[in-house]
Design an enzyme around this catalytic site. Structure first.
Site, PDB file in Angstrom:
ATOM      1  N   ARG A  26      55.560  62.991  18.533  1.00 26.13           N
ATOM      2  CA  ARG A  26      54.877  64.508  18.983  1.00 26.13           C
ATOM      3  C   ARG A  26      56.269  64.790  19.311  1.00 26.13           C
ATOM      4  NH1 ARG A  26      51.133  63.115  23.913  1.00 26.13           N
ATOM      5  NH2 ARG A  26      51.183  65.235  23.470  1.00 26.13           N
ATOM      6  N   CYS A  50      65.554  77.907  59.182  1.00 29.84           N
ATOM      7  CA  CYS A  50      65.341  76.393  59.182  1.00 29.84           C
ATOM      8  C   CYS A  50      65.520  74.898  59.816  1.00 29.84           C
ATOM      9  CB  CYS A  50      66.166  76.151  57.349  1.00 29.84           C
ATOM     10  SG  CYS A  50      67.033  73.946  57.247  1.00 29.84           S
ATOM     11  N   CYS A  53      68.583  73.208  59.507  1.00 29.36           N
ATOM     12  CA  CYS A  53      69.889  73.199  60.325  1.00 29.36           C
ATOM     13  C   CYS A  53      70.868  73.284  60.827  1.00 29.36           C
ATOM     14  CB  CYS A  53      70.206  74.969  59.956  1.00 29.36           C
ATOM     15  SG  CYS A  53      70.183  74.704  57.623  1.00 29.36           S
ATOM     16  N   ASN A  75      60.963  62.004  62.697  1.00 28.82           N
ATOM     17  CA  ASN A  75      59.695  63.306  61.922  1.00 28.82           C
ATOM     18  C   ASN A  75      58.880  63.043  62.827  1.00 28.82           C
ATOM     19  OD1 ASN A  75      57.905  65.018  60.629  1.00 28.82           O
ATOM     20  ND2 ASN A  75      58.640  63.768  58.697  1.00 28.82           N
ATOM     21  N   HIS A 114      73.478  73.888  54.323  1.00 26.71           N
ATOM     22  CA  HIS A 114      71.815  75.099  54.101  1.00 26.71           C
ATOM     23  C   HIS A 114      72.163  74.184  52.272  1.00 26.71           C
ATOM     24  CE1 HIS A 114      67.354  76.184  54.208  1.00 26.71           C
ATOM     25  NE2 HIS A 114      67.766  76.816  53.172  1.00 26.71           N
ATOM     26  N   ASN A 154      63.192  63.818  48.208  1.00 25.77           N
ATOM     27  CA  ASN A 154      62.354  64.581  47.444  1.00 25.77           C
ATOM     28  C   ASN A 154      62.943  65.573  47.375  1.00 25.77           C
ATOM     29  OD1 ASN A 154      59.331  63.065  46.346  1.00 25.77           O
ATOM     30  ND2 ASN A 154      58.578  63.463  48.723  1.00 25.77           N
ATOM     31  N   SER A 162      59.921  71.210  50.307  1.00 27.99           N
ATOM     32  CA  SER A 162      58.939  71.942  51.830  1.00 27.99           C
ATOM     33  C   SER A 162      60.115  72.662  51.627  1.00 27.99           C
ATOM     34  CB  SER A 162      57.819  71.643  52.812  1.00 27.99           C
ATOM     35  OG  SER A 162      59.186  70.830  53.878  1.00 27.99           O
ATOM     36  N   HIS A 165      66.766  72.619  52.590  1.00 29.37           N
ATOM     37  CA  HIS A 165      68.452  71.911  52.880  1.00 29.37           C
ATOM     38  C   HIS A 165      67.816  70.054  52.580  1.00 29.37           C
ATOM     39  CE1 HIS A 165      70.913  72.053  57.026  1.00 29.37           C
ATOM     40  NE2 HIS A 165      70.791  71.010  56.656  1.00 29.37           N
ATOM     41  N   HIS A 167      67.651  66.638  52.586  1.00 31.30           N
ATOM     42  CA  HIS A 167      68.119  65.648  53.750  1.00 31.30           C
ATOM     43  C   HIS A 167      67.170  64.832  53.043  1.00 31.30           C
ATOM     44  CE1 HIS A 167      63.687  68.098  53.418  1.00 31.30           C
ATOM     45  NE2 HIS A 167      63.816  67.354  53.840  1.00 31.30           N
ATOM     46  N   GLN A 169      64.167  60.970  53.648  1.00 37.28           N
ATOM     47  CA  GLN A 169      63.018  60.513  54.743  1.00 37.28           C
ATOM     48  C   GLN A 169      63.603  59.220  54.507  1.00 37.28           C
ATOM     49  OE1 GLN A 169      59.153  62.334  55.258  1.00 37.28           O
ATOM     50  NE2 GLN A 169      60.140  63.725  53.447  1.00 37.28           N
ATOM     51  N   GLU A 183      56.564  44.598  42.764  1.00 32.50           N
ATOM     52  CA  GLU A 183      58.341  44.215  42.212  1.00 32.50           C
ATOM     53  C   GLU A 183      58.127  43.118  42.413  1.00 32.50           C
ATOM     54  OE1 GLU A 183      61.077  47.218  42.617  1.00 32.50           O
ATOM     55  OE2 GLU A 183      60.071  48.590  40.939  1.00 32.50           O
ATOM     56  N   HIS A 282      65.257  51.188  46.112  1.00 38.23           N
ATOM     57  CA  HIS A 282      64.030  49.566  46.582  1.00 38.23           C
ATOM     58  C   HIS A 282      64.513  48.425  46.918  1.00 38.23           C
ATOM     59  CE1 HIS A 282      60.111  51.329  44.060  1.00 38.23           C
ATOM     60  NE2 HIS A 282      60.252  50.760  45.295  1.00 38.23           N
ATOM     61  N   HIS A 299      65.319  54.473  41.491  1.00 36.59           N
ATOM     62  CA  HIS A 299      64.487  55.250  40.524  1.00 36.59           C
ATOM     63  C   HIS A 299      64.827  56.104  41.261  1.00 36.59           C
ATOM     64  CE1 HIS A 299      62.500  51.774  39.239  1.00 36.59           C
ATOM     65  NE2 HIS A 299      61.858  51.754  41.138  1.00 36.59           N
ATOM     66  N   LYS A 312      56.664  67.972  33.078  1.00 41.48           N
ATOM     67  CA  LYS A 312      55.637  67.108  32.623  1.00 41.48           C
ATOM     68  C   LYS A 312      54.682  66.598  33.521  1.00 41.48           C
ATOM     69  CE  LYS A 312      55.059  62.203  31.283  1.00 41.48           C
ATOM     70  NZ  LYS A 312      54.397  62.324  30.332  1.00 41.48           N
ATOM     71  N   GLU A 318      46.899  59.848  31.063  1.00 40.41           N
ATOM     72  CA  GLU A 318      48.191  59.079  32.253  1.00 40.41           C
ATOM     73  C   GLU A 318      47.289  58.630  33.254  1.00 40.41           C
ATOM     74  OE1 GLU A 318      50.417  62.180  31.545  1.00 40.41           O
ATOM     75  OE2 GLU A 318      51.753  60.908  29.984  1.00 40.41           O
TER      76      GLU A 318
HETATM   77 ZN   LIG Z   1      62.180  49.850  41.682  1.00 39.13          ZN
HETATM   78 ZN   LIG Z   2      69.296  74.390  56.482  1.00 36.59          ZN
END
Ligand SMILES: [Zn+2]
Ligand SMILES: [Zn+2]
Ligand SMILES: [Zn+2]
Length: 348
Positions: A26, A50, A53, A75, A114, A154, A162, A165, A167, A169, A183, A282, A299, A312, A318
């Site tokens: 493709r 922020c 910060c 959190n 930041h 993320n 969101s 900065h 960071h 988790q 796994e 992991h 990963h 994508k 999918e």
């Molecule tokens: Zn894995």
């Molecule tokens: Zn910041």
């Protein structure tokens, strides 16, 4: 070697025990090497709005210390809580199953600046983050009710982050979540049937073909996995068999910081943007059982396909059938190998 797989086929993911559909015909149009848009990251080093910060007040009212390296906290709006909720009335049908769960969600700021990202931090700054991840893992896994520690990042608005900065988790749970649970089963089965570790065997196979390896340093290897689903998905593996961060030596932690920096820089340079992704580690479950089958890895799941804006989507077939990709993992590895390790937007 890119031309070897230019017909529709499916590839087996032995870690997840699932197939991936590959449809390279493709995208036989040649790679233009063009960049649709350059998205220069923010140059704001301190944002008074922020909540991460140094010195700022978070929405929950807590005030961040004037931290100079890393900073972690529970959190304020955690998805999981450490107290076990009281069980509610059992549902009327055995098909309506639920369980009360416990967890602890923490945030780890990688740097007070930041504007930075892992790609634009120095290796020694990232080493400080690696040490913080290791320390958090040790502390959380020592709690007897915690069975898994999921460290992740993320990155970018495209991935729903969101706040720019730098960071990540750390979600710790009183159960082993589905991905690492699957796994665990796959790695256990491979060890039982062959006497070898699944990912040690996999890395040896990748090293002998060299088609999908992006780079290796003394202790880590970055590979576009044979079964990659996302266009530029990467698996970062320790070369030595080890199950979790605390098992790594000081030299290995330096190598891990080096690999994270080089990989994220190559990502950013690919489309001249602050490359969005979800990445995470992991590692062995912390459920008190021996896990010699477990091999530490990270990963990287980046959504971008052709430019800083063309991504994508996992939709249609999918969602209903199976994951599918167009460019081959070999072609993706070539492009990441060609991508520079000198960041397009260096720090001054
Ligand atoms: Zn894995
Ligand atoms: Zn910041
Ligand atoms: Zn191994």
């Amino acid at each position: 070697m890119e031309n070897k797989w230019q017909y529709p086929h499916r590839r087996w993911n032995p870690l997840r025990q699932a197939w991936v559909l590959v449809s390279p015909h493709r995208t036989q149009r040649p790679w233009q090497g063009e960049v649709a848009q350059t998205a220069i990251p923010s140059a704001v080093t301190y944002d008074p709005q922020c909540y991460l910060c140094p010195g700022n007040t978070r929405a929950g009212g807590a005030v961040n210390p004037s931290y100079e390296t890393v900073f972690s906290f529970v959190n304020d709006y955690a998805a999981l809580l450490p107290e076990l909720p009281a069980a509610s009335e059992a549902p009327a049908s055995p098909l309506l199953v639920a369980e009360a769960v416990r967890g602890l969600c923490k945030v780890l700021c990688f740097h007070p600046d930041h504007s930075l990202t892992l790609a634009r931090m120095t290796q020694s700054e990232i080493r400080t983050v690696v040490d913080a991840w290791t320390h958090e893992f040790q502390e959380l896994s020592a709690l007897d009710w915690i069975e898994y520690v999921q460290i992740f990042e993320n990155r970018g608005a495209m991935m729903g982050a969101s706040n720019p900065h730098p960071h990540g988790q750390i979600w710790s749970t009183g159960f082993v979540p589905d991905e690492p649970a699957a796994e665990t089963v796959a790695q256990r089965a491979h060890l039982d049937s062959t006497g070898h570790c699944l990912l040690c065997d996999y890395l040896a196979a990748e090293q002998s073909s060299a088609e999908r390896i992006i780079f290796e340093n003394e202790h880590f290897a970055a590979v576009v996995p044979w079964w990659a689903t996302w266009p530029y998905e990467v698996l970062l593996l320790s070369r030595r068999h080890a199950g979790s961060l605390p098992e790594f030596s000081s030299a290995e932690r330096d190598s891990f910081a080096n690999a994270l920096n080089r990989l994220t820089t190559r990502f950013d340079n690919l489309f001249h943007t602050s490359f969005p992704y979800t990445m995470g580690f992991h590692q062995s479950p912390t459920d008190g059982k021996p896990h010699e089958e477990w091999h530490f890895h990270a990963h990287f799941y980046p959504p971008l396909l052709r430019s800083a804006t063309v991504r994508k989507f996992m939709v249609g077939f999918e969602m209903l059938g199976m994951p599918q990709r167009d460019i081959t993992p070999e072609a993706a590895a070539n492009r990441l190998r060609d991508s520079s390790e000198l960041h397009f937007w260096p720090r001054t």
